[in-house]
Design an enzyme around this catalytic site. Sequence first.
Site, PDB file in Angstrom:
ATOM      1  N   ASN A  74       3.778   0.102  -8.659  1.00  0.00           N
ATOM      2  CA  ASN A  74       2.799   0.607  -7.255  1.00  0.00           C
ATOM      3  C   ASN A  74       3.084  -0.554  -6.457  1.00  0.00           C
ATOM      4  O   ASN A  74       3.668  -1.520  -6.362  1.00  0.00           O
ATOM      5  CB  ASN A  74       1.722   1.090  -7.806  1.00  0.00           C
ATOM      6  CG  ASN A  74       1.161   2.098  -6.671  1.00  0.00           C
ATOM      7  OD1 ASN A  74       0.704   1.803  -5.669  1.00  0.00           O
ATOM      8  ND2 ASN A  74       1.487   3.707  -7.134  1.00  0.00           N
ATOM      9  N   ARG A  75       2.023  -0.455  -5.579  1.00  0.00           N
ATOM     10  CA  ARG A  75       2.161  -1.293  -4.198  1.00  0.00           C
ATOM     11  C   ARG A  75       1.165  -2.702  -4.490  1.00  0.00           C
ATOM     12  O   ARG A  75       0.273  -2.437  -5.003  1.00  0.00           O
ATOM     13  CB  ARG A  75       1.497  -0.274  -3.010  1.00  0.00           C
ATOM     14  CG  ARG A  75       2.665   0.796  -2.767  1.00  0.00           C
ATOM     15  CD  ARG A  75       2.173   1.634  -1.794  1.00  0.00           C
ATOM     16  NE  ARG A  75       3.080   2.849  -1.690  1.00  0.00           N
ATOM     17  CZ  ARG A  75       3.366   3.772  -2.464  1.00  0.00           C
ATOM     18  NH1 ARG A  75       2.720   3.816  -3.648  1.00  0.00           N
ATOM     19  NH2 ARG A  75       4.423   4.740  -2.238  1.00  0.00           N
ATOM     20  N   HIS A 100       6.575  -1.497  -6.824  1.00  0.00           N
ATOM     21  CA  HIS A 100       7.339  -1.694  -7.875  1.00  0.00           C
ATOM     22  C   HIS A 100       8.137  -2.710  -8.320  1.00  0.00           C
ATOM     23  O   HIS A 100       9.499  -2.734  -8.857  1.00  0.00           O
ATOM     24  CB  HIS A 100       8.271  -0.198  -8.002  1.00  0.00           C
ATOM     25  CG  HIS A 100       7.632   1.209  -8.194  1.00  0.00           C
ATOM     26  ND1 HIS A 100       6.334   1.033  -8.618  1.00  0.00           N
ATOM     27  CD2 HIS A 100       8.042   2.368  -7.934  1.00  0.00           C
ATOM     28  CE1 HIS A 100       5.938   2.339  -8.628  1.00  0.00           C
ATOM     29  NE2 HIS A 100       6.924   3.146  -8.371  1.00  0.00           N
ATOM     30  N   HIS A 170       8.237   5.273 -15.770  1.00  0.00           N
ATOM     31  CA  HIS A 170       8.412   6.049 -14.203  1.00  0.00           C
ATOM     32  C   HIS A 170       9.198   7.296 -14.595  1.00  0.00           C
ATOM     33  O   HIS A 170       9.970   7.688 -13.815  1.00  0.00           O
ATOM     34  CB  HIS A 170       8.915   5.200 -13.148  1.00  0.00           C
ATOM     35  CG  HIS A 170       8.543   5.721 -11.554  1.00  0.00           C
ATOM     36  ND1 HIS A 170       9.011   7.070 -11.232  1.00  0.00           N
ATOM     37  CD2 HIS A 170       7.836   5.170 -11.081  1.00  0.00           C
ATOM     38  CE1 HIS A 170       8.334   7.103 -10.081  1.00  0.00           C
ATOM     39  NE2 HIS A 170       7.704   6.037  -9.851  1.00  0.00           N
ATOM     40  N   SER A 171       9.270   7.947 -15.956  1.00  0.00           N
ATOM     41  CA  SER A 171       9.894   9.088 -16.385  1.00  0.00           C
ATOM     42  C   SER A 171       9.367  10.195 -15.451  1.00  0.00           C
ATOM     43  O   SER A 171       8.161  10.476 -15.150  1.00  0.00           O
ATOM     44  CB  SER A 171       9.766   9.166 -17.725  1.00  0.00           C
ATOM     45  OG  SER A 171      10.533   8.674 -18.800  1.00  0.00           O
ATOM     46  N   TYR A 172      10.080  11.347 -15.159  1.00  0.00           N
ATOM     47  CA  TYR A 172       9.758  12.422 -14.135  1.00  0.00           C
ATOM     48  C   TYR A 172      10.053  13.407 -15.457  1.00  0.00           C
ATOM     49  O   TYR A 172      11.162  13.867 -15.946  1.00  0.00           O
ATOM     50  CB  TYR A 172      10.878  12.698 -13.255  1.00  0.00           C
ATOM     51  CG  TYR A 172      10.453  11.761 -11.869  1.00  0.00           C
ATOM     52  CD1 TYR A 172      11.007  10.394 -12.179  1.00  0.00           C
ATOM     53  CD2 TYR A 172      10.110  12.450 -10.895  1.00  0.00           C
ATOM     54  CE1 TYR A 172      11.142   9.721 -10.938  1.00  0.00           C
ATOM     55  CE2 TYR A 172      10.101  11.461  -9.780  1.00  0.00           C
ATOM     56  CZ  TYR A 172      10.542  10.144  -9.735  1.00  0.00           C
ATOM     57  OH  TYR A 172      10.663   9.436  -8.704  1.00  0.00           O
ATOM     58  N   ASP A 241      -0.171  11.645  -5.502  1.00  0.00           N
ATOM     59  CA  ASP A 241       0.414  10.166  -5.600  1.00  0.00           C
ATOM     60  C   ASP A 241      -0.716   9.367  -5.840  1.00  0.00           C
ATOM     61  O   ASP A 241      -0.827   8.403  -5.013  1.00  0.00           O
ATOM     62  CB  ASP A 241       1.288  10.048  -4.570  1.00  0.00           C
ATOM     63  CG  ASP A 241       2.320   8.923  -4.753  1.00  0.00           C
ATOM     64  OD1 ASP A 241       2.033   7.926  -5.779  1.00  0.00           O
ATOM     65  OD2 ASP A 241       3.008   8.541  -3.780  1.00  0.00           O
ATOM     66  N   GLN A 274      -1.349   6.545 -12.712  1.00  0.00           N
ATOM     67  CA  GLN A 274      -0.675   7.338 -11.456  1.00  0.00           C
ATOM     68  C   GLN A 274      -0.151   8.542 -11.374  1.00  0.00           C
ATOM     69  O   GLN A 274       0.782   8.243 -12.323  1.00  0.00           O
ATOM     70  CB  GLN A 274       0.398   6.109 -10.651  1.00  0.00           C
ATOM     71  CG  GLN A 274       0.856   6.686  -9.254  1.00  0.00           C
ATOM     72  CD  GLN A 274       0.105   6.282  -7.981  1.00  0.00           C
ATOM     73  OE1 GLN A 274      -1.008   5.474  -8.205  1.00  0.00           O
ATOM     74  NE2 GLN A 274       0.302   6.616  -6.860  1.00  0.00           N
ATOM     75  N   GLU A 301       2.460   7.664 -14.666  1.00  0.00           N
ATOM     76  CA  GLU A 301       2.612   6.222 -14.738  1.00  0.00           C
ATOM     77  C   GLU A 301       1.311   5.424 -15.126  1.00  0.00           C
ATOM     78  O   GLU A 301       0.593   5.116 -14.487  1.00  0.00           O
ATOM     79  CB  GLU A 301       3.099   6.009 -13.450  1.00  0.00           C
ATOM     80  CG  GLU A 301       4.111   6.542 -12.833  1.00  0.00           C
ATOM     81  CD  GLU A 301       4.300   6.382 -11.332  1.00  0.00           C
ATOM     82  OE1 GLU A 301       4.277   5.172 -10.763  1.00  0.00           O
ATOM     83  OE2 GLU A 301       4.398   7.331 -10.585  1.00  0.00           O
TER      84      GLU A 301
HETATM   85  C1  BGC Z   1       5.008   5.923  -6.029  1.00  0.00           C
HETATM   86  C2  BGC Z   1       5.438   6.752  -5.040  1.00  0.00           C
HETATM   87  C3  BGC Z   1       6.803   6.565  -4.874  1.00  0.00           C
HETATM   88  C4  BGC Z   1       7.660   6.321  -6.132  1.00  0.00           C
HETATM   89  C5  BGC Z   1       8.980   5.895  -5.998  1.00  0.00           C
HETATM   90  C6  BGC Z   1       5.536   6.426  -7.358  1.00  0.00           C
HETATM   91  O1  BGC Z   1       5.166   5.580  -8.406  1.00  0.00           O
HETATM   92  O2  BGC Z   1       3.521   6.044  -6.352  1.00  0.00           O
HETATM   93  O3  BGC Z   1       4.689   6.855  -3.772  1.00  0.00           O
HETATM   94  O4  BGC Z   1       7.520   6.930  -3.914  1.00  0.00           O
HETATM   95  O5  BGC Z   1       6.995   6.033  -7.112  1.00  0.00           O
HETATM   96  O6  BGC Z   1       9.964   6.838  -6.675  1.00  0.00           O
END
Ligand code: BGC
Length: 337
Positions: A74-75, A100, A170-172, A241, A274, A301
């Site tokens: 994250n940020r 990330h 970061h699996s979808y 998010d 997240q 996440e």
């Molecule tokens: C973030 C999103 C971001 C994405 C990138 C997520 O973990 O919170 O804001 O766009 O990752 O794939």
Amino acid sequence: MIKIIEKLENNIDIIQMKNEELEVVVSNFGCTIIKVLMKDKNDKIEDVVLGYKTIKEYQEYDAYLGALVGRVANRIGKGTFSLHNETYTLAINNGPNHLHGGIKGFSYQTFDYEIIDEETIVFHYLSKDGEEGYPGNLDFDATYRLVGHTLFVTYTASSDKDTLINITNHSYFNLSGKKENIYQHTLMIKANQYACVDKDGLPTGEIKEVENSPFDFRKEIEIGKQIEKEDIQLTLGNGFDHPFIFNEESNQVTLYHPTSGRKLTVSTTLPQAQIYTANYLDGRIGKYDDVYNARDGICIETQNMPDAIHLEGEPTTILKKGEVYEETTSYTFEVIK
Ligand code: BGC
């Protein structure tokens, strides 16, 4: 059983982990989870995570499909932080912030690895002092272990200087096998609170109760019923998010797709996750020539508070020299008949 199924250039391998219940395909590039193949209630096997067709696409694209994210998920606000009176400057790669782990974070690195036994792979990476701007030589392991219906993922790390760490996967997930988006999936999150974000997705420090809001997933509810509600935080996040703060210590998140009977339970030693509803997928082409759009997957996440270094009095993302970071998240894939 664990088998290397493809050897690519630059020491990148594709590895299959398989038992009676599940098949998980991973790569040592970014410790990426490429496929999770499981049955539905009629024994039909389908892939329940999004991913690309080739490693080249993982190397070139963003979105972090299936990737391990680090050093810091994250940020980090404005891409800078101070530790012991020293200021560190990181890449600004997401609006005005760092995201990330930077331009070439862990998701884009090739890990060494060892197949330990029929169930276990240990990936290893030494992230050098100063890599992507972070202090300390960080010695990092990710252990992936497939037992029955469950994939256990354990991260361990230590550093020779105080540094920051916040690792996630970061699996979808899309339990329909990408037949539909995630609106008909039900979600349950054992969280009474969530963290608010600004228009760039950076947590503001404000923590809100989920009660009487679309963020209330304490009882399982269809994602589609919540995500379209009027809410300033949903508008700012372009969907979900947001960090959800757990009030339980196990089995914190359950995702279920009634039509297929597939159910995913996520259990973690970490304090929050997240929850990201793939808001920025933009029509790119994935595996099986599927088209990936917003809401076609959900990321769970597990992590510490994003931007903890600026928001917390004693930031949970600081790893002190000589101490050991160790966190485990498990993903249990079951079928309800
Ligand atoms: C973030 C999103 C971001 C994405 C990138 C997520 O973990 O919170 O804001 O766009 O990752 O794939």
